[in-house]
Scaffold this active site. Structure first.
Site: not given
Ligand code: ATP
Ligand code: MG
Length: 550
Positions: A34, A259, A269
């Protein structure tokens, strides 16, 4: 060095099986960020997993922006994500935006309404929450749940046309208000947001929810294996429901993995954004940040990051990885690549009283003893040099083998020197040392006359280049995040130390992102933002030693 030994894992086994049984001829994965912030090292794990899995089996990987939330998303983030994924060295098959599918998502929602599988609900968001029930109590049906299909169709159309204000109504999937899985209790799938979208402008004022949009995005693109983190495990029944009830042709399979968490690091983020907005760090690419851009500016290489991601593996159990493991991989990568040089971080002037005035000689120094192919360089030596303040003690403890009055040490790549006199200022601070050198002891001449126990580094004073040197400590104090503690209470206020030191004259033409090993101090990167024509700034990537064993 890139170590591309393939470690198997449960996801890879699923893929192998799907190819062997002919379920798929080709696998297609995606990385779906995102664009609401910069990517972090956790994303690197997901990126490496998706791209390398598809690559190994001649499949494809899409880079898809999951941009269904206009209020939080920005073009700046889109640009940074593209830059970071490319910098890591991955090529996507297609670059896509979820917002390109808004029309199709809308059509599929109408299909759901027509099938009696979705309805427009006019309960307020508070009421919807109340009606949802709890883990121990079933939910209650909304009074709008059984309204005529025609009525929902008209209202949904009006929602799209902007006839209703934000929050006045939503579209909900009609599933089961008594399901033990809360996600299945008639989840909201569309809401009204009168906001400009970075891609679609003001075309839409209704936006799909993640749980509805994501499975459709995957299905539209023909994604075979949709990999996501464990917190989505409970959403999988809804994911499958959406694909099925929307009558998608291609059926993606969601698979969850743990994760990445790292000690002394926040990895979301949302939190990283707070650090930027509160001014705790300078920017998203501050070298203390666990963002890809921060790690790049700190001096991490794509190879080190990818080797780390491969080594941590893929599992179904959440855990916290020691940050020393990440440091291990950058040391490994730079060991053979980074030229050695001498830099004095906290200078103390030394005058070599028996060295001829106005004489400068050139000495030879190896560029990398671990990699002789990197050759040699020359460095100047003269009557005045700088050494490290901590390499001198007036009253040393036992076993201090560096410089003290009457003691002799080896200057790396040069001569033995002996300290004879200590010059102090009015407050008693040591400001200069007077030493003598022994011409017989020149490095490389095979001198064996006597031995000294300490070797220290130095830089010739008249030609030394002043440099700003930035040393870092972890930004977060606690090793592991505490659920009940605000992470802002946990900020290390001493995470950055700025020093004014000296580097060798050879460093005159360094470029941003050049990397070096400073003898005894660690690996350093030329900072791309703070380095100007007048001043070079170095970031310490990592110190030399670690107790960490892989
Ligand atoms: P954040 O909570 O940091 O915003 P998010 O999962 O909301 O992370 P996205 O932009 O939706 O962020 O993530 C894109 C991809 O990266 C998703 O498939 C998510 O599962 C993966 N991802 C995000 N954070 C991690 C992590 N700490 N370890 C492994 N994969 C991750
Ligand atoms: Mg997110």
């Amino acid at each position: 060095m890139e170590e591309k030994t393939i470690q198997s894992n449960f996801i890879r086994n699923i893929v192998i099986n799907d190819l062997e049984t002919g379920k798929h001829n080709k696998i297609i994965t995606r990385f779906p960020p995102e664009p609401n912030g910069y990517l972090h090292i956790g994303h690197a794990k997901a990126i490496t997993l998706n791209f390398e899995l598809a690559d190994e089996f001649n499949g494809e990987t899409n880079l898809r922006f999951d941009d269904t939330n206009p209020e939080k998303e920005e073009e700046e983030y889109v640009r940074s994500i593209i830059e970071d994924v490319s910098w890591l060295g991955f090529d996507w098959e297609r670059l896509l935006y979820a917002s390109d599918y808004f029309d199709e998502m809308y059509e599929r929602a109408i299909l759901l309404i027509k099938k009696g599988k979705a309805y427009v609900d006019e309960l307020s968001s508070d009421e919807i929450r109340e009606y949802r029930g709890t883990l121990t109590e079933p939910g209650k049906e909304s009074p709008f749940r059984n309204r005529p299909i025609e009525e929902s169709l008209t209202l949904f159309q009006e929602m799209k046309e902007g006839k209703h204000p934000d929050g006045s109504m939503v579209l909900r999937a009609k599933i089961d208000m008594t399901s033990p899985n809360m996600n299945m209790r008639d989840p909201v799938i569309y809401r009204i947001i009168h906001a400009d979208h970075h891609n679609t402008g003001d075309k839409w004022c209704i936006y799909p929810m993640y749980d509805y949009a994501h499975p459709l995005e995957d299905a539209i693109e023909g994604i075979t294996h949709s990999l996501c983190t464990l917190e989505f495990e409970d959403h999988r029944p809804l994911y499958d429901w959406v694909v099925r009830e929307c009558e998608m042709e291609s059926i993606p399979r969601q698979i969850e993995f743990a994760r990445l968490n790292i000690t002394n690091t926040v990895m979301s983020k949302r939190k990283l954004k707070v650090l930027v907005e509160e001014g705790i760090v300078d920017s998203w690419d501050d070298p203390r940040m666990p963002t890809i851009s921060g790690l790049r500016r700190r001096g991490y290489t794509p190879e080190a990051i990818k080797n780390f991601c491969r080594a941590i593996g893929i599992s179904k159990t959440n855990s916290v990885v020691d940050q020393q493991m990440l440091e291990h991989f950058i040391r490994e990568d730079l060991k053979l690549k980074a030229p050695r040089t001498m830099a004095v971080l906290r200078p103390l002037k030394v005058v070599i009283t028996n060295y001829p005035k106005d004489q400068v000689e050139l000495l030879e120094a190896e560029n990398n003893p671990d990699n002789p192919e990197m050759g040699v360089r020359t460095i100047p030596f003269s009557r005045e040099i700088y050494i490290e303040q901590e390499d001198f003690m007036e009253n040393p403890p036992k076993k201090y083998f560096r410089l003290f009055p009457g003691n002799e040490v080896r200057l790396k790549n040069a001569y033995f020197i002996k300290c004879n006199k200590v010059i102090k200022d009015e407050e008693g601070n040591v400001v200069e040392l007077h030493c003598t050198y022994d011409p017989e002891t020149k490095s490389g001449t095979g001198f064996t006359g006597r031995k000294v126990k300490g070797t220290i580094h130095w830089v010739e004073a008249s030609q030394a280049i002043p440099a700003e040197i930035r040393l870092y400590e972890p930004l977060i104090l606690d090793e592991e995040e505490q659920e009940d503690k605000d992470f802002l209470e946990n900020i290390n206020s001493n995470s950055l130390e700025i020093l004014e030191g000296f580097v060798e004259p050879n460093m005159v033409d360094v470029k941003p992102q050049d990397k070096f090993q400073f003898f005894r101090h660690g690996y350093f990167n030329v900072d791309p933002k703070h380095t100007t024509k007048e001043k070079i700034t170095f970031n310490r990537i990592v110190s030399l030693k670690s107790s960490f064993k892989l």
